[in-house]
Enzyme design. Structure first.
Site, PDB file in Angstrom:
ATOM      1  CD  GLU A   1      -1.687  -2.376   1.716  1.00 27.24           C
ATOM      2  OE1 GLU A   1      -2.581  -3.242   1.837  1.00 27.24           O
ATOM      3  OE2 GLU A   1      -0.488  -2.574   2.064  1.00 27.24           O
TER       4      GLU A   1
ATOM      5  CG  PHE B   1     -10.224  -9.402  11.274  1.00 30.67           C
ATOM      6  CD1 PHE B   1      -9.012  -9.883  11.763  1.00 30.67           C
ATOM      7  CD2 PHE B   1     -10.431  -9.396   9.909  1.00 30.67           C
ATOM      8  CE1 PHE B   1      -8.030 -10.342  10.895  1.00 30.67           C
ATOM      9  CE2 PHE B   1      -9.457  -9.854   9.032  1.00 30.67           C
ATOM     10  CZ  PHE B   1      -8.246 -10.331   9.528  1.00 30.67           C
ATOM     11  CD  GLN B   2      -7.595  -7.070   7.748  1.00 33.24           C
ATOM     12  OE1 GLN B   2      -8.452  -6.774   6.917  1.00 33.24           O
ATOM     13  NE2 GLN B   2      -6.455  -7.664   7.408  1.00 33.24           N
TER      14      GLN B   2
ATOM     15  CE  LYS C   1     -17.479  -6.546   3.480  1.00 34.12           C
ATOM     16  NZ  LYS C   1     -16.839  -7.813   3.948  1.00 34.12           N
TER      17      LYS C   1
ATOM     18  CG  MET D   1      22.839  12.418   3.899  1.00 29.74           C
ATOM     19  SD  MET D   1      24.037  13.457   3.035  1.00 29.74           S
ATOM     20  CE  MET D   1      23.158  13.821   1.523  1.00 29.74           C
TER      21      MET D   1
END
Length: 620
Positions: free
Chosen positions: A70, A132-133, A182, A497
């Site tokens: 993602e 969940f999630q 959802k 760096m």
């Protein structure tokens, strides 16, 4: 942050022929706002939206690019937006999908990039139950978005999308989050589209027009100045002000320096260009900003990597600050003339005022100043190291610039980024890098977004061996969708760096910065993804390798093994002023204000090595 609210739920209505789901309303609204490409990764909570996207892709006009992580989706949407000036769009599901977007959202926010981010969420009834999630992505991202929404009623969807696009792209651009539960995506309702440009937001009216009195004051300061400097930031890119900057610079013969994000706003081949300023800017840009008598800041925010020691930054200069965000004006440096407005519109009004009252620059007024900058340019040029038995990183960038001068370039973050900024001379929107957040792993997915946006252009990612490994999984996306991005890795076996700072400021204690062991075999890695891999170790092979890479009609990774301990110079050490650079070529000491005296007769500043004032001829 802009305040808005959803309408209260309405009573159920009889099903009609125009009944649509919340997911359909979202996809249809995106299409109406001109979205042609979405970067994303599906998951349970966002599946109703992907189901509608499946139908929309079948009908044509919109397509989805399936990334491998993602974070890659966010950076790709970011690159798409930077290359086009349009709003980039990315999708992710709830929980870990949404949190994986956070770095990309913060990157866009820091650099003022217009994006709309859509995340799935657990059903409304499950919010707050640790389902969940479930993650409160709305709360997590509040500090790093311009605005955000949780859609609680599908009937609000079209309006929210319209508001999101308007907010993301107007005023100071930025990312806007839309979190969609959802059940809201699944719910059917009587869908009424909202056309682009019809949204009106109460209390959100960015100031585009500058104050006429302040514009006149700015013009007065410009007319009086003998050592002016235009300091151009990323706001000039966002507003498309490059033509107006060129006209102003030429009209009054004002030298121009840019920030890292301002690159491309002014042609760096122009005789008035002095390149990038700041920590790894050109010596002549840093000397110029240290000694100018007027600093005209255009769409810049006086970032610490630009200013060095803030109280010594342009310390003898009057300041004109033009910016669309009133919060930036005076935040780090109080200007004599603050002008809030779209920088292109302000410059257009200033130039119009010049023509109305017949004010035109007198080249002789800044001639001595420009001559002095040219002497600094000759005495302290950027250095391209040349070794008998090694490739220098600068040589790689110069070769790319010679063979692909008109390419779109993305970078990751580190030494390679600074070398690319020093030696590439790009047009507007052709230089794409993470400036404010400094995000390693940005380069490849951003290049992916750029190539999708401008498929006919050559798109090259300049990366380092450490940065490249942070999002190399997106090679799978390049392969699947045949996105013809060229990636050039400057491999010095270090987090470059970090190593340079450890050498300079930590007595060479190289703690966890050595990357020599563990870099994947690029040939085998490329083969595993079904793309082309190349490795160059000898500098005589470099030109042909770059030419072969550019000619290939497929994604290519070119690893160039460069000198291992090369440092990026010039460098302004932390806590020092811009004039106190290290790593300058061995030249005669620069003449700074500390070595200037003032003529007692006319007050002109002059260098102490001359016995007579160049202005009035008085013996000093």
């Amino acid at each position: 942050m802009v305040r808005s609210r959803s309408l209260p739920p309405k009573a159920d209505t009889p099903k009609a022929s125009n009944q649509r789901t919340g997911g359909f309303a979202l996809i249809d609204s995106l299409k109406r706002h001109g979205v042609k490409h979405i970067f994303g990764y599906p998951g349970g909570a966002i599946l109703p939206i992907y189901d509608e996207l499946y139908r929309a892709e079948a009908e044509g006009g919109i397509s989805h690019i399936l990334v491998r992580h993602e974070q890659g989706a966010a950076h790709a949407a970011d690159g798409y937006a930077r290359a086009t000036g349009q709003v980039g769009v990315c999708f992710a599901t709830s929980g870990p999908g949404a949190t994986n977007l956070v770095t990309g959202i913060a990157t866009a926010q820091m650099d003022s990039i217009p994006m709309v981010i859509v995340t799935g969420q657990v059903p409304l009834a499950a919010i707050g139950t640790d389902a969940f999630q479930e993650t409160d992505i709305y709360g997590i991202t509040i500090p790093i978005v311009k605005h955000s929404y949780v859609v609680r009623d599908p009937r609000d969807m079209a309006r929210i999308v319209g508001e999101a696009f308007h907010i993301a792209s107007s005023g100071r651009p930025g990312p806007v989050l839309i979190d969609v539960p959802k059940d809201v995506a699944l719910a059917e309702f009587d869908y009424i589209p909202v056309e682009p440009g019809t949204v009106r937001l109460i209390g959100y009216r960015p100031t585009n027009k500058g104050n006429p009195r302040q514009i006149s004051q700015a013009l007065d300061l410009i007319k009086e100045s003998h050592q002016p400097l235009l300091y151009i930031g990323g706001g000039a890119i966002a507003s498309g002000a490059h033509a107006e900057i060129k006209e102003l610079a030429e009209l009054f013969q004002i030298p121009v320096t840019t920030t890292l994000l301002g690159k491309g706003s002014f042609d760096e081949k122009h005789p008035l260009a002095v390149g990038m300023l700041g920590m790894h800017g050109t010596a002549y840009a840093n000397f110029a900003v240290s000694e100018c008598d007027l600093l005209i800041a255009v769409g810049a925010r006086f970032d610490d990597r630009v200013t060095g020691k803030l109280d010594e930054f342009a310390s003898r200069a009057k300041v004109i600050h033009i910016d669309i965000d009133p919060a930036e004006v005076g935040k780090n440096r109080a200007p004599q003339v603050p002008i809030v407005g779209d920088v292109r519109q302000v410059l257009m009004d200033l130039l119009r005022r010049c023509h109305e009252i017949g004010v035109y620059g007198e080249p002789s007024q800044t001639q001595a100043w420009r001559d002095r900058i040219d002497r600094w340019r000759e005495d302290y040029p950027l250095q391209v190291s040349d070794y008998p038995d090694a490739i220098s990183p600068q040589q790689v960038i110069v070769e790319l610039a010679n063979q692909a001068p008109d390419a779109y370039y993305t970078t990751d973050v580190g030494q390679h980024q600074m070398w690319a900024a020093q030696f590439l001379k790009n047009g507007p929107r052709q230089w794409i890098t993470s400036g404010g957040l400094g995000t390693m792993g940005f380069g490849v997915p951003a290049a992916m977004g750029v190539k999708v946006a401008v498929p006919e252009a050559q798109v090259i990612c300049v990366s380092g061996d450490a940065s490249f490994q942070m999002n190399l999984q997106e090679l799978g996306t390049l392969a699947q969708f045949k996105i013809n991005v060229k990636t050039v890795i400057l491999n010095n076996g270090w987090q470059g760096m970090v190593r340079q700072w450890q050498e300079a400021f930590y007595e060479e204690r190289y703690s966890s910065s050595n990357m020599e062991v563990g870099m994947p075999n690029i040939i085998l890695l490329a083969q595993a993804y079904g793309i082309k891999g190349m490795v160059v170790e000898r500098k005589e092979d470099l030109p042909d390798a770059v030419a072969e890479m550019l000619a290939a009609d497929c994604p290519v990774i070119l690893e160039v093994r460069v000198k291992r301990d090369e440092n990026c110079y010039p460098m302004v050490p932390p806590g020092k002023s811009n004039a106190q650079m290290v790593g300058l070529p061995k030249r005669p000491p620069v003449q700074t204000l500390a070595e200037l005296i003032y003529c007692n007769c006319c007050g002109a500043k002059t260098v102490n090595s001359n016995n007579f004032c160049p202005e009035c001829g008085t013996k000093l």
